[in-house]
Design a protein around this motif. Sequence first.
Motif, PDB file in Angstrom:
ATOM      1  N   HIS A 623      -8.422   3.949  -1.046  1.00 41.33           N
ATOM      2  CA  HIS A 623      -9.751   4.004  -0.431  1.00 41.33           C
ATOM      3  C   HIS A 623     -10.505   5.246  -0.919  1.00 41.33           C
ATOM      4  CE1 HIS A 623     -12.763   3.431   2.753  1.00 41.33           C
ATOM      5  NE2 HIS A 623     -12.689   4.722   2.937  1.00 41.33           N
ATOM      6  N   MET A 624      -9.836   6.394  -0.911  1.00 39.37           N
ATOM      7  CA  MET A 624     -10.476   7.619  -1.374  1.00 39.37           C
ATOM      8  C   MET A 624     -10.770   7.538  -2.871  1.00 39.37           C
ATOM      9  SD  MET A 624     -10.982   9.416   1.231  1.00 39.37           S
ATOM     10  CE  MET A 624     -11.646  10.793   0.297  1.00 39.37           C
ATOM     11  N   LEU A 625      -9.858   6.931  -3.629  1.00 44.34           N
ATOM     12  CA  LEU A 625     -10.046   6.809  -5.072  1.00 44.34           C
ATOM     13  C   LEU A 625     -11.309   6.009  -5.388  1.00 44.34           C
ATOM     14  CD1 LEU A 625      -8.633   7.671  -7.663  1.00 44.34           C
ATOM     15  CD2 LEU A 625      -7.268   5.594  -7.554  1.00 44.34           C
ATOM     16  N   VAL A 626     -11.502   4.899  -4.681  1.00 43.23           N
ATOM     17  CA  VAL A 626     -12.701   4.086  -4.884  1.00 43.23           C
ATOM     18  C   VAL A 626     -13.953   4.879  -4.495  1.00 43.23           C
ATOM     19  CG1 VAL A 626     -13.930   2.041  -4.067  1.00 43.23           C
ATOM     20  CG2 VAL A 626     -11.526   1.872  -4.655  1.00 43.23           C
ATOM     21  N   HIS A 724      -8.357  12.345 -10.557  1.00 38.00           N
ATOM     22  CA  HIS A 724      -7.048  12.594 -11.172  1.00 38.00           C
ATOM     23  C   HIS A 724      -6.014  12.980 -10.113  1.00 38.00           C
ATOM     24  CE1 HIS A 724      -3.953  14.969 -13.335  1.00 38.00           C
ATOM     25  NE2 HIS A 724      -4.138  14.060 -14.284  1.00 38.00           N
ATOM     26  N   THR A 725      -6.384  13.864  -9.203  1.00 37.50           N
ATOM     27  CA  THR A 725      -5.451  14.282  -8.152  1.00 37.50           C
ATOM     28  C   THR A 725      -5.039  13.107  -7.285  1.00 37.50           C
ATOM     29  OG1 THR A 725      -6.432  16.498  -8.098  1.00 37.50           O
ATOM     30  CG2 THR A 725      -5.128  15.832  -6.183  1.00 37.50           C
ATOM     31  N   SER A 726      -6.012  12.266  -6.905  1.00 35.42           N
ATOM     32  CA  SER A 726      -5.696  11.092  -6.089  1.00 35.42           C
ATOM     33  C   SER A 726      -4.787  10.130  -6.846  1.00 35.42           C
ATOM     34  CB  SER A 726      -6.983  10.370  -5.668  1.00 35.42           C
ATOM     35  OG  SER A 726      -7.764  11.198  -4.842  1.00 35.42           O
ATOM     36  N   ALA A 727      -5.076   9.931  -8.140  1.00 35.85           N
ATOM     37  CA  ALA A 727      -4.255   9.027  -8.941  1.00 35.85           C
ATOM     38  C   ALA A 727      -2.827   9.558  -9.078  1.00 35.85           C
ATOM     39  CB  ALA A 727      -4.887   8.828 -10.320  1.00 35.85           C
ATOM     40  N   VAL A 728      -2.678  10.869  -9.243  1.00 37.59           N
ATOM     41  CA  VAL A 728      -1.340  11.464  -9.317  1.00 37.59           C
ATOM     42  C   VAL A 728      -0.590  11.239  -8.011  1.00 37.59           C
ATOM     43  CG1 VAL A 728      -0.085  13.652  -9.438  1.00 37.59           C
ATOM     44  CG2 VAL A 728      -1.910  13.178 -11.071  1.00 37.59           C
ATOM     45  N   LYS A 732       2.925   9.172  -7.346  1.00 36.03           N
ATOM     46  CA  LYS A 732       4.092   9.676  -6.617  1.00 36.03           C
ATOM     47  C   LYS A 732       4.536   8.673  -5.554  1.00 36.03           C
ATOM     48  CE  LYS A 732       2.978  14.587  -7.247  1.00 36.03           C
ATOM     49  NZ  LYS A 732       2.553  15.841  -6.562  1.00 36.03           N
ATOM     50  N   LEU A 733       3.551   8.082  -4.871  1.00 39.22           N
ATOM     51  CA  LEU A 733       3.894   7.062  -3.870  1.00 39.22           C
ATOM     52  C   LEU A 733       4.507   5.835  -4.524  1.00 39.22           C
ATOM     53  CD1 LEU A 733       0.983   7.022  -1.256  1.00 39.22           C
ATOM     54  CD2 LEU A 733       3.400   7.428  -0.824  1.00 39.22           C
ATOM     55  N   ALA A 734       3.985   5.471  -5.696  1.00 41.60           N
ATOM     56  CA  ALA A 734       4.535   4.320  -6.407  1.00 41.60           C
ATOM     57  C   ALA A 734       6.003   4.560  -6.761  1.00 41.60           C
ATOM     58  CB  ALA A 734       3.729   4.037  -7.673  1.00 41.60           C
ATOM     59  N   ASP A 735       6.350   5.822  -7.035  1.00 43.43           N
ATOM     60  CA  ASP A 735       7.749   6.149  -7.320  1.00 43.43           C
ATOM     61  C   ASP A 735       8.621   6.025  -6.074  1.00 43.43           C
ATOM     62  OD1 ASP A 735       7.220   6.673  -9.963  1.00 43.43           O
ATOM     63  OD2 ASP A 735       6.799   8.797  -9.623  1.00 43.43           O
ATOM     64  N   GLU A 736       8.019   6.281  -4.897  1.00 46.06           N
ATOM     65  CA  GLU A 736       8.776   6.226  -3.640  1.00 46.06           C
ATOM     66  C   GLU A 736       8.927   4.802  -3.115  1.00 46.06           C
ATOM     67  OE1 GLU A 736       7.121   8.811  -0.686  1.00 46.06           O
ATOM     68  OE2 GLU A 736       6.712  10.407  -2.130  1.00 46.06           O
ATOM     69  N   LEU A 737       7.940   3.962  -3.384  1.00 48.60           N
ATOM     70  CA  LEU A 737       7.942   2.616  -2.816  1.00 48.60           C
ATOM     71  C   LEU A 737       8.970   1.725  -3.504  1.00 48.60           C
ATOM     72  CD1 LEU A 737       4.091   2.107  -2.471  1.00 48.60           C
ATOM     73  CD2 LEU A 737       5.711   2.264  -0.591  1.00 48.60           C
ATOM     74  N   LYS A 738       9.668   0.970  -2.679  1.00 46.24           N
ATOM     75  CA  LYS A 738      10.621  -0.018  -3.185  1.00 46.24           C
ATOM     76  C   LYS A 738      10.272  -1.347  -2.545  1.00 46.24           C
ATOM     77  CE  LYS A 738      14.403   3.278  -3.876  1.00 46.24           C
ATOM     78  NZ  LYS A 738      13.570   4.454  -3.597  1.00 46.24           N
ATOM     79  N   LEU A 739       9.415  -2.098  -3.235  1.00 43.24           N
ATOM     80  CA  LEU A 739       8.875  -3.332  -2.663  1.00 43.24           C
ATOM     81  C   LEU A 739       9.394  -4.539  -3.412  1.00 43.24           C
ATOM     82  CD1 LEU A 739       5.202  -2.098  -2.312  1.00 43.24           C
ATOM     83  CD2 LEU A 739       6.898  -2.219  -0.504  1.00 43.24           C
ATOM     84  N   GLU A 740       9.468  -5.641  -2.673  1.00 46.81           N
ATOM     85  CA  GLU A 740       9.891  -6.904  -3.269  1.00 46.81           C
ATOM     86  C   GLU A 740       8.673  -7.689  -3.703  1.00 46.81           C
ATOM     87  OE1 GLU A 740      12.106  -8.841  -0.265  1.00 46.81           O
ATOM     88  OE2 GLU A 740      13.609  -7.273  -0.090  1.00 46.81           O
TER      89      GLU A 740
END
Length: 741
Positions: A623-626, A724-728, A732-740
């Motif tokens: 949301h903030m990125l957009v 850039h900061t928001s994308a980084v 990091k969250l994408a690295d933490e998430l383990k989704l099916e």
Amino acid sequence: MDFVKQYRNFVNSHYFSEGLRMTAGILIPAFVMNLFDLLQVGIVMSLGALCVSITDSPGPVHHRRNGMVATTGAIFIMSLLTNAANFSPILVGLLLTLSSLFFSMLGVYGARPGAVGVSALVVVLLHMDESVQVQMPLLQQAALITAGGAWYTCFSLLLYSFRPYRMAQQTLGEWVQTVATYLQTRALLYKKDVNYQSIFSQLLQQQGAVQEKQAVLRELLLKARQIIKESTPTSRLLLMTFVNVSDLFEKIITSYSRYSEMHRQFDDTPILDHLYELIKQMADQLEEIGLAIKRGEVTGFNTQLFELVQWIKEEEEKLEAKEMQPGNLELFLSLRRTIQNGEDIVKQLENIQHNLQNGIQPKELAQLPGIKNLEKFVDRQPIKWQTLLDNLTLDSDIFRHTIRLTVALVAGFILAETFSIGHGYWILLTILVILKPAYSLTKKRNRDRLIGTVLGVLLGLLILQLVKTTPALLVIMVLLMAANFSFMRTNYFISVLLMTPYLLIFFYFLQPENFRTLLSDRVIDTTIGSVIAFAVSFLLFPTWEKDKIKPLMVKAMEKVKDYFATITSGISGEVTTTQQRLARKDAFIALANVSDTFNRMLNEPKYRQKQTEELQRFVMLLHMLVSYIATLGYYIRSSQQHDATQIVVAAAKEIQQLMENIINRLNGEVVENEEGKWLQKLNDHSNQLHRQRQSEVDNGMIETPTRVAFYELKSLAHQFNLIHTSAVNVKKLADELKLED
């Protein structure tokens, strides 16, 4: 709460108009036929009108017409078939099974074809019960129910011909008011001791509401031949207002800084309180504009908004002269941009109000950027058999829902037949209206149906106890019916609460001797239907939101990347206004889809939820990125070519690669570390201009080319850093998430 404003909003809404239209269209056949002592004939015709009214939802008139005509044909066929099969429970059960399988699958083509399927199933369920059967030949009964459907179709289209723009005006006004609600919530970010998580959660839900209403409005405006093809004063005004408010919403969601840092710097001053008051008044003005559009009137403009903006600008300049230092320069720049953005919004509000008051000339509309390409903003879904065949798999949510609904209806039918339940069709109708593709929606409808029915029975008993005269009861029944239809699409609980007493009054007129039995049957049958619907939704091929959120996250990130790429293409002038608006629309819709799925997941059983805190942070960061990208678009559109253009372009490519890496990481692919050398060069160049500008100020040089170049580049660099900061953080969250999948 301003009850007067709430009342004005309600009576001028298209929901209220829809409630009145449906009530009149359904009741007129019964009342007219009763004058000729043909009440039984009138009730059958009203049943046909009721079924067709289900598909009479907002949209282009040719879509509404086609939907109602298709429903009229479907109820004729299903009325014949059901009555012909009624002599054999086995045949009825077989017909119910086949009908549910076919008509439920129509949902793959969209909401309106899905409503056609629901209408056909309603006819099947009603004709299955002996208590609602009428003594007349099968063909005659089918002809009468078809006549009722044809009557409602003609009645609705006739009303449209009298006021062809009324529905579009009401829908546009309601959308504008939803944007106003979003703006009012955004104002809370400038209050002290703000709960950011709560506010952002509200903003995400409200942004979803804005997108949902905007999608309906796109269908209504951009697919309507009278509006998009013909040039009338009203059609021009509707289109211009739609485009202007769409652009206004983009400006509203822009974000210039981290709000926590703003509060740490300025909470000891009154400047943020003044900003809160300004935004609140802007939201009030937008709310009044929306109400005026719905009423077809003109509202006055609050000229004090300009005075308030000017006063805040003067206060900011005093504060800047007193407290600005090299360490807080960016915060003061952000504050100045926020105030400038507020001034721009006020100007746009004045322009919208001016257009509503003075109208739009053809040349004004023709000069609007992208106006000739508005039809690109609506999606078209042709009716193809292949689409239906492609969804005949358990991977399809609609097919899984079809299986669940069919099993639930057959189970309800067998139960009603086995125990000879007096009003068994109530069980089946309860299942039909409660059971939805998503578990969370079924759960909510289940609760609303049960509580609403019990309270509705109590309300009905109270009415019958206090009111004894037939005319008074008839008036109350009509009012309750109109109110029920008015809330049907917005608040299901209130709709059920109002529907139950009007049905009780109706059956009290028809069968006063069996009324007490009817009361108990209503509660018991509703409870049985709710239990069956809930059990089936939970046990049979359940659809859990955690299983669907990953592809939606990937798609949202893809659309955000496309939005960023489209916006930054404007640096070298390679993008059109239409392309920017299309990219913005796609990003907003994708973000709303992720947010809606996440919110539905929170209503599912705890053990079916997964990493909710991380997902919430992911949605908020998107949301903030957009918001940051929308702000960047504003800067790029107003900036000029300068010696740092190539650095800016390279930094944009760098951030695009970072976003691409996020998508790859969400898909489980290995991602290498990114380099940020071009963004660093952009910051270095900005800092160099800053030092040069500081030297000019020290030497008394105020207005210089460096000043313009510095503020332009500093604004771009600041937004690039925020993005850039928001994308980084998203990575990091994408690295933490383990989704099916």
